[in-house]
Design an enzyme around this catalytic site. Structure first.
Site, PDB file in Angstrom:
ATOM      1  N   ILE A   1     -25.720   5.543  35.559  1.00  0.00           N
ATOM      2  CA  ILE A   1     -24.650   6.228  36.275  1.00  0.00           C
ATOM      3  C   ILE A   1     -24.042   7.277  35.343  1.00  0.00           C
ATOM      4  O   ILE A   1     -23.753   6.996  34.182  1.00  0.00           O
ATOM      5  CB  ILE A   1     -23.608   5.212  36.812  1.00  0.00           C
ATOM      6  CG1 ILE A   1     -22.526   5.911  37.635  1.00  0.00           C
ATOM      7  CG2 ILE A   1     -22.988   4.367  35.716  1.00  0.00           C
ATOM      8  CD1 ILE A   1     -21.781   4.968  38.578  1.00  0.00           C
TER       9      ILE A   1
ATOM     10  N   SER B   1     -12.125  10.576  29.946  1.00  0.00           N
ATOM     11  CA  SER B   1     -10.984   9.990  30.668  1.00  0.00           C
ATOM     12  C   SER B   1     -10.587  10.873  31.843  1.00  0.00           C
ATOM     13  O   SER B   1     -10.247  10.391  32.925  1.00  0.00           O
ATOM     14  CB  SER B   1      -9.780   9.882  29.733  1.00  0.00           C
ATOM     15  OG  SER B   1     -10.119   9.138  28.589  1.00  0.00           O
TER      16      SER B   1
ATOM     17  N   PHE C   1     -23.183   9.795  26.787  1.00  0.00           N
ATOM     18  CA  PHE C   1     -22.938   8.349  26.616  1.00  0.00           C
ATOM     19  C   PHE C   1     -23.546   7.549  27.775  1.00  0.00           C
ATOM     20  O   PHE C   1     -22.986   6.525  28.167  1.00  0.00           O
ATOM     21  CB  PHE C   1     -21.436   8.029  26.549  1.00  0.00           C
ATOM     22  CG  PHE C   1     -20.653   8.772  25.499  1.00  0.00           C
ATOM     23  CD1 PHE C   1     -21.233   9.140  24.294  1.00  0.00           C
ATOM     24  CD2 PHE C   1     -19.314   9.083  25.696  1.00  0.00           C
ATOM     25  CE1 PHE C   1     -20.502   9.809  23.316  1.00  0.00           C
ATOM     26  CE2 PHE C   1     -18.569   9.742  24.727  1.00  0.00           C
ATOM     27  CZ  PHE C   1     -19.166  10.115  23.538  1.00  0.00           C
TER      28      PHE C   1
ATOM     29  N   GLU D   1     -16.640  -2.138  38.260  1.00  0.00           N
ATOM     30  CA  GLU D   1     -17.136  -2.019  36.888  1.00  0.00           C
ATOM     31  C   GLU D   1     -16.124  -2.604  35.891  1.00  0.00           C
ATOM     32  O   GLU D   1     -16.489  -3.307  34.955  1.00  0.00           O
ATOM     33  CB  GLU D   1     -17.374  -0.525  36.603  1.00  0.00           C
ATOM     34  CG  GLU D   1     -17.742  -0.212  35.188  1.00  0.00           C
ATOM     35  CD  GLU D   1     -18.146   1.261  34.978  1.00  0.00           C
ATOM     36  OE1 GLU D   1     -18.466   1.953  35.966  1.00  0.00           O
ATOM     37  OE2 GLU D   1     -18.147   1.694  33.828  1.00  0.00           O
TER      38      GLU D   1
ATOM     39  N   GLY E   1     -16.350 -14.227   3.901  1.00  0.00           N
ATOM     40  CA  GLY E   1     -17.407 -13.257   3.553  1.00  0.00           C
ATOM     41  C   GLY E   1     -18.585 -13.350   4.496  1.00  0.00           C
ATOM     42  O   GLY E   1     -19.220 -12.332   4.829  1.00  0.00           O
TER      43      GLY E   1
ATOM     44  N   GLY F   1     -13.085   3.294  30.991  1.00  0.00           N
ATOM     45  CA  GLY F   1     -11.650   3.616  30.981  1.00  0.00           C
ATOM     46  C   GLY F   1     -11.007   3.025  29.750  1.00  0.00           C
ATOM     47  O   GLY F   1     -11.083   1.810  29.537  1.00  0.00           O
TER      48      GLY F   1
END
Ligand SMILES: Cc1cc2nc3c(=O)[nH]c(=O)nc-3n(C[C@H](O)[C@H](O)[C@H](O)COP(=O)(O)OP(=O)(O)OC[C@H]3O[C@@H](n4cnc5c(N)ncnc54)[C@H](O)[C@@H]3O)c2cc1C
Length: 394
Positions: A138, A147, A171, A257, A355, A379
């Site tokens: 998508i 945004s 992305f 989503e 650690g 978002g």
């Protein structure tokens, strides 16, 4: 009252939440068994290579990609909770990128096709996506607009009975492997929110360029693409939903989503909590298990309380969603809260591991890196808070 009658807490009891039936729990069992047996063993390998496409086919074969999708297209016809169960159980893969790639298919790209698509589009794209033979992605985000969805520049202009698409998306999860993209475009540059239109664009069309495989902090098991669209010609039949209504369609999509993302964040937090609890019981310092130091015990108490709060938010909101409400405020609250606490929990789990928490071998730092995305993807925290604030008329 005899001693036998005294009520004692049984912390080991596995109590199911009231939204889930026995069938949901059976489904949970079978997904969990599959994930632990067939996916989890590859978790480290896929961190290096990204997860292979056969996972889609295998999950399609098992019916896991269409749990809440209509039977007419090969789905199982289940309720929304079945999708939640998948989001929760896939966390056992310990492979955030895999969970994300699958969620993009089932809960991000597919829902708009099933909700707004024509019969032909559902048969051509949703049915094979449910079967796992076609992979979807998508495309909302662009290099200059994330945004601010309204600020996207990708446009689709009418030319005879075709549209010509130009622009870029970044992305994009599954972007390197997908057969088609649900693409957000502008078809009218002057119409504001009424100028958006969605398209289903096959990724093998001339002009669709998979530019770069993006390197990232976490979610290494997923592929993330920078895509370009250069004079990509699609027929009118590629329009998804109503022309000019794409902004509203995608805002609807984002609700599902975000809720699934919240469920995944809670499940991821629970995973890392459980692993750390075991560690804290075994690891010794100053002659006792570190978990028996009060300060560590309280860390677990804080984490467990946060996880449980987030889970209750997700379940209650899912119940509203399932029962026909459109609970945008609550979805947004669940998304921001679950994302934040998941990162806090993973961070604290690194601390409890000392650690070792910083070492790849233990997988805790990976959980933190994978979970960190939740505060940005679908978002950001800031946008979520803005949505919530605005919902009060501010
Ligand atoms: C690994 C990964 C996978 C992704 N997968 C997909 C995908 O499959 N498909 C897709 O379309 N997108 C995907 N995304 C994109 C993701 O949804 C965006 O990154 C996200 O929406 C934020 O947009 P941005 O990165 O452009 O940040 P920006 O919008 O540039 O924001 C930068 C900062 O400014 C803040 N900010 C912006 N506007 C406001 C405001 N009004 N008020 C206060 N603060 C504000 C933000 O909260 C943030 O802190 C993915 C991202 C990543 C990292």
């Amino acid at each position: 009252m005899t001693t036998e009658n005294v009520l004692k807490p049984d912390f080991a009891t596995n109590r199911k939440h009231f939204i889930f039936t026995d069938e949901h729990e059976q489904l949970r069992d079978s997904i969990r068994r599959f994930v632990i047996k067939e996916l989890q063993p590859h978790s480290e390998e896929w961190e290096e290579t990204t997860f292979p496409d056969w996972v889609f086919e295998r999950m399609g074969e098992l019916g896991f990609l269409g749990l809440d999708k209509p039977e007419a297209y090969g789905g199982q016809g289940g309720d929304y909770y079945t999708s939640l169960v998948l989001a929760e159980e896939i966390a056992h893969s310990r492979c955030g990128g895999l969970a994300m790639g699958i969620a993009v298919q089932t809960d991000m790209a597919m829902p708009p096709i099933l909700a707004f698509g024509t019969e032909e589009q559902k048969r051509e794209w949703a049915a094979p996506a449910i079967a796992g033979t076609k992979i979807l992605c998508i495309g909302i985000t662009e290099p200059d607009a994330g945004s601010d969805v309204a600020g996207i520049k990708t446009h689709a202009m009418k030319d005879g009975n075709e549209y010509v698409i130009n622009g870029s998306k970044t992305f994009i999860t599954n972007g390197h492997r997908a057969h088609a993209i649900v693409l957000v475009t502008k078809t009218d540059l002057d119409a504001g929110y009424d100028g958006f239109t969605l398209f289903i664009v096959p990724m093998d069309l001339p002009g669709v360029i998979r530019e770069k495989r993006l390197k990232k902090l976490g979610m290494h098991a997923s592929d993330t693409a920078l895509l370009a669209f250069q004079d990509v010609r699609v027929p009118e039949s590629a329009v998804l939903g109503q022309i000019g209504k794409g902004f509203y369609h995608i805002m609807w999509e984002l609700q599902g989503e975000r809720l699934i993302g919240a469920a995944g964040a809670v499940a991821g937090a629970q995973q890392v909590f459980d692993r750390t609890l075991e560690y804290a019981k075994e690891r010794k310092a100053f002659g006792r298990s570190i978990g028996h130091f009060q300060v560590i015990r309280h860390k677990f108490a804080e984490m467990a309380t946060k996880i449980e709060t987030a889970r209750q938010m997700v379940y209650t909101t899912a119940w509203r969603f399932q029962n026909g409400e459109y609970p945008v405020r609550e979805i947004t609250m669940a998304k921001v809260y679950a994302s934040r606490i998941a990162v806090e929990v993973a961070d604290e789990c690194i601390q409890i591991h000392g650690g070792n928490g910083y070492m790849k071998e233990y997988g805790i730092e990976r959980a933190w890196r994978d979970l960190r995305l939740n505060r940005i993807g679908a978002g950001t925290d800031e946008i979520m808070l803005d949505v919530i604030g605005r919902s009060y008329g501010l």
